[in-house]
Motif scaffolding. Structure first.
Motif, PDB file in Angstrom:
ATOM      1  N   THR A  19       0.828  -1.209   0.000  1.00 46.93           N
ATOM      2  CA  THR A  19       0.000   0.000   0.000  1.00 46.93           C
ATOM      3  C   THR A  19       0.860   1.256   0.000  1.00 46.93           C
ATOM      4  O   THR A  19       0.603   2.189  -0.763  1.00 46.93           O
ATOM      5  CB  THR A  19      -0.932   0.002   1.228  1.00 46.93           C
ATOM      6  N   THR A  22       2.792   1.599  -3.378  1.00 40.28           N
ATOM      7  CA  THR A  22       1.854   1.878  -4.469  1.00 40.28           C
ATOM      8  C   THR A  22       1.317   3.297  -4.392  1.00 40.28           C
ATOM      9  O   THR A  22       1.301   4.012  -5.399  1.00 40.28           O
ATOM     10  CB  THR A  22       0.692   0.862  -4.457  1.00 40.28           C
ATOM     11  N   THR A  23       0.878   3.749  -3.218  1.00 35.48           N
ATOM     12  CA  THR A  23       0.364   5.119  -3.113  1.00 35.48           C
ATOM     13  C   THR A  23       1.462   6.135  -3.401  1.00 35.48           C
ATOM     14  O   THR A  23       1.204   7.149  -4.051  1.00 35.48           O
ATOM     15  CB  THR A  23      -0.251   5.405  -1.728  1.00 35.48           C
ATOM     16  N   TYR A  27       1.121   8.604  -6.579  1.00 34.41           N
ATOM     17  CA  TYR A  27       1.070  10.042  -6.293  1.00 34.41           C
ATOM     18  C   TYR A  27       2.186  10.775  -7.038  1.00 34.41           C
ATOM     19  O   TYR A  27       1.985  11.875  -7.547  1.00 34.41           O
ATOM     20  CB  TYR A  27       1.152  10.282  -4.786  1.00 34.41           C
TER      21      TYR A  27
END
Length: 169
Positions: A19, A22-23, A27
């Motif tokens: 997570t 990936t974020t 972004y």
């Protein structure tokens, strides 16, 4: 954004590693796309003024810049949605954890996240309060505002760190 996730003393213990990474990557794709959209909007404005033969470099307009930035943001995001799985394909779990841990350990990266996320949230809020009657807010405008705010946050961070605060975090 990274401050919302726990950071352990050792990479092997890092939770939410998929997570977090990936974020972070998505972004960054959003931000790079926003910067590309801003540059595209400015270049289009200059080319338009040259073609029309006007003596001024009349700016294409705030709405057009927001739309251009919104499209650029989504292109950057979409590109990294495809690139991240290709880049991390076949990587071991510890490699994901290590990259995530190093990302969360980097104080400069955390500061960039803080400043850019603040700008990405505050700019759309500010612009929504300034909304003129009859103005339509589509996805391009909404993403453009967030992208411009995120870029402004990065510029604010760089200005604060390297011009005002002289390199200390």
């Amino acid at each position: 954004m990274s401050r919302f996730f726990p950071h352990t003393p050792y990479a092997e213990d890092q939770p939410f590693y998929h997570t977090v990474l990936t974020t972070h990557v998505l972004y960054r794709g959003f931000q790079v796309g926003a910067i590309g959209g801003i540059m595209t909007g400015v270049v289009r404005s200059v080319v338009k003024s040259i073609r029309t033969g006007s003596s001024s470099t009349g700016f294409v307009g705030w709405s057009a810049l927001q739309r251009s930035t919104g499209i650029g943001s989504m292109v950057g995001l979409g590109a990294l949605v495809m690139v991240l799985p290709l880049r991390m394909w076949g990587k071991e779990e510890i490699e994901w954890k290590d990259r995530t841990w190093r990302l969360l350990e980097n104080k400069g990266q955390m500061a960039v996240d803080d400043w850019s996320l603040s700008g990405a949230v505050l700019m759309p809020l500010y612009m929504s309060m300034r909304k003129q009657s009859g103005e339509r807010l589509g996805w391009k405008m909404a993403m453009g505002r967030a992208g411009i705010g995120s870029t402004a946050g990065i510029i604010g961070y760089l200005s604060w760190t390297y011009l005002i605060n002289r390199g200390s975090l």
